[in-house]
Write a protein that holds these residues in place. Structure first.
Motif, PDB file in Angstrom:
ATOM      1  N   ASP A   1       0.822  -1.208   0.000  1.00  0.00           N
ATOM      2  CA  ASP A   1       0.000   0.000   0.000  1.00  0.00           C
ATOM      3  C   ASP A   1       0.860   1.264   0.000  1.00  0.00           C
ATOM      4  OD1 ASP A   1       1.040  -0.259   2.506  1.00  0.00           O
ATOM      5  OD2 ASP A   1      -0.813   0.169   3.597  1.00  0.00           O
TER       6      ASP A   1
ATOM      7  N   GLU B   1      -0.493   4.724  -1.891  1.00  0.00           N
ATOM      8  CA  GLU B   1      -1.863   5.170  -1.661  1.00  0.00           C
ATOM      9  C   GLU B   1      -1.971   6.693  -1.702  1.00  0.00           C
ATOM     10  OE1 GLU B   1      -4.827   3.384  -1.378  1.00  0.00           O
ATOM     11  OE2 GLU B   1      -3.420   1.950  -2.257  1.00  0.00           O
TER      12      GLU B   1
ATOM     13  N   ARG C   1      -1.742   7.845  -5.302  1.00  0.00           N
ATOM     14  CA  ARG C   1      -2.981   7.561  -6.026  1.00  0.00           C
ATOM     15  C   ARG C   1      -4.074   8.543  -5.643  1.00  0.00           C
ATOM     16  NH1 ARG C   1      -5.189   2.942  -4.607  1.00  0.00           N
ATOM     17  NH2 ARG C   1      -6.394   2.691  -6.523  1.00  0.00           N
TER      18      ARG C   1
ATOM     19  N   ASN D   1     -11.090   1.436  -5.627  1.00  0.00           N
ATOM     20  CA  ASN D   1     -10.598   0.472  -4.657  1.00  0.00           C
ATOM     21  C   ASN D   1     -11.120  -0.910  -4.996  1.00  0.00           C
ATOM     22  OD1 ASN D   1     -13.264   0.268  -3.635  1.00  0.00           O
ATOM     23  ND2 ASN D   1     -12.896   2.048  -2.317  1.00  0.00           N
TER      24      ASN D   1
ATOM     25  N   GLN E   1      -5.606  -5.638  -8.292  1.00  0.00           N
ATOM     26  CA  GLN E   1      -4.324  -5.997  -7.710  1.00  0.00           C
ATOM     27  C   GLN E   1      -3.235  -6.007  -8.777  1.00  0.00           C
ATOM     28  OE1 GLN E   1      -4.358  -9.680  -5.557  1.00  0.00           O
ATOM     29  NE2 GLN E   1      -2.292  -9.402  -4.757  1.00  0.00           N
TER      30      GLN E   1
ATOM     31  N   GLU F   1      -2.295  -2.362  -9.546  1.00  0.00           N
ATOM     32  CA  GLU F   1      -1.489  -1.775  -8.479  1.00  0.00           C
ATOM     33  C   GLU F   1      -0.062  -2.309  -8.500  1.00  0.00           C
ATOM     34  OE1 GLU F   1      -3.778  -2.634  -4.995  1.00  0.00           O
ATOM     35  OE2 GLU F   1      -4.831  -0.710  -5.089  1.00  0.00           O
TER      36      GLU F   1
ATOM     37  N   ARG G   1       3.413  -0.130  -9.060  1.00  0.00           N
ATOM     38  CA  ARG G   1       4.538  -0.164  -8.119  1.00  0.00           C
ATOM     39  C   ARG G   1       5.822  -0.604  -8.821  1.00  0.00           C
ATOM     40  NH1 ARG G   1       4.354  -3.786  -4.394  1.00  0.00           N
ATOM     41  NH2 ARG G   1       2.440  -4.919  -4.883  1.00  0.00           N
TER      42      ARG G   1
END
Length: 321
Positions: A179, A182, A185, A198, A208, A211, A215
């Protein structure tokens, strides 16, 4: 990597083309493009005075650690002092590109398809903001190969994400944590509401994957061609490299070396420096004079009135030397 040095525009063109042709013959790649970047001296990572040209291509922001730590303040102060200049910019990418061209330290580094323009910068043609002492140092024209795999649109998610990094404090950037992005975002939601989705709003497995991709990608360097929405960007052309970061906004220190070009785990994957032309410091004034025959007076590079006036003044000052 081949090392070149020259003392005239003719030598520079000959050596640069030799490097490009060698790369095309030895490592052909469909869709790959070549760009140039001129620097009046050999910039290196802070704390690494022994960095070599082959592994020493960094963003303007990364030249000083204090700039990285105060990236948010740099952006906000530039906006606060001259908000009118950014009225026509509708995205963070556009604002950051404009700030970069007006010499604010940013995560963007500009390259050009124009070899003469790169030579102008390498020979200290940027008289308005000449680096202290750089007139006594050799200049460098870096030759960069960009794979189509690393070329993104200026509207892409990853370029948008990197452009929003100035809004976030270093301690809130942790791409290696699940996370850890966050806050980033959240900041992007002002421009791209989709970034705020979300798990409950979208299929869990798909979210997922997105995300994890963000990353991973934010720890890379990417290329993109900016929207040509102001005179300065149009006059200099080319593209930007957008530098992501690691945890706490630590520099990626990309190598841009041939050995990392095909390694997807390396920050500079798909982008490499295939060579450089070194310009003798003593030849810089002569090269600047020669570049006028190729349409490279300072008033063409910097079309703003203040820079045009300074460039014209400097040109006439040099007539007696």
């Amino acid at each position: 990597m081949l090392k070149r040095r020259c003392e005239s525009v003719a030598e520079m063109v000959d050596e640069a083309l030799s490097i490009i042709f060698d790369e095309q013959r030895c490592n052909p790649e469909e869709g790959a493009e070549f760009f140039f970047r001129g620097e009046p001296s050999n910039y290196h990572h802070p704390g690494d005075p022994h960095a070599v040209l082959e592994t020493d291509f960094i963003s303007y922001l990364d030249r000083e650690r204090e700039w990285v730590l105060h990236e948010r303040d740099l952006y906000q102060e530039a906006l606060r002092h001259n908000i009118v200049s950014f009225y026509d910019d509708t995205t963070m990418v556009e604002r950051l590109a404009r700030m970069q061209h007006y010499r604010l330290p940013t995560r963007f580094a500009d390259l050009s398809m124009n070899m003469m323009l790169a030579a102008f910068f390498a020979a200290d043609g940027e008289q308005v903001t000449k680096s202290a002492g750089s007139e006594n140092e050799d200049g460098y024209v870096r030759i960069i190969k960009v794979s189509p795999k690393k070329m993104k649109s200026f509207t892409s998610d990853i370029i948008t994400a990197i452009a929003h990094l100035p809004l976030v404090k270093p301690e809130d950037i942790r791409p290696n944590d699940e996370d850890g992005l966050e806050v980033l975002r959240y900041e992007i939601t002002n421009e791209r509401p989709g970034f705020s989705m979300n798990m409950r709003q979208w299929e869990s497995s798909r979210m997922q994957q997105v995300e994890e991709q963000l990353r991973r990608e934010i720890q890379h360097v990417w290329a993109f061609k900016p929207i040509l929405n102001n005179r300065r960007i149009r006059s200099q052309g080319g593209l930007f490299l957008a530098f992501g970061c690691g945890d706490n906004k630590e520099s990626l220190k990309p190598s841009f070396s041939p050995r990392d070009y095909n390694d997807e785990n390396k920050p500079s994957y798909g982008i490499k420096q295939i060579g450089y032309v070194q310009i003798n410091s003593r030849a810089k004034p002569d090269i600047i004079k020669q570049l006028r025959y190729f349409g490279m007076p300072g008033e063409n590079v910097y079309p703003d009135l203040s820079d045009v006036c300074v460039s014209i003044g400097n040109r006439f000052k040099q007539k007696g030397k």
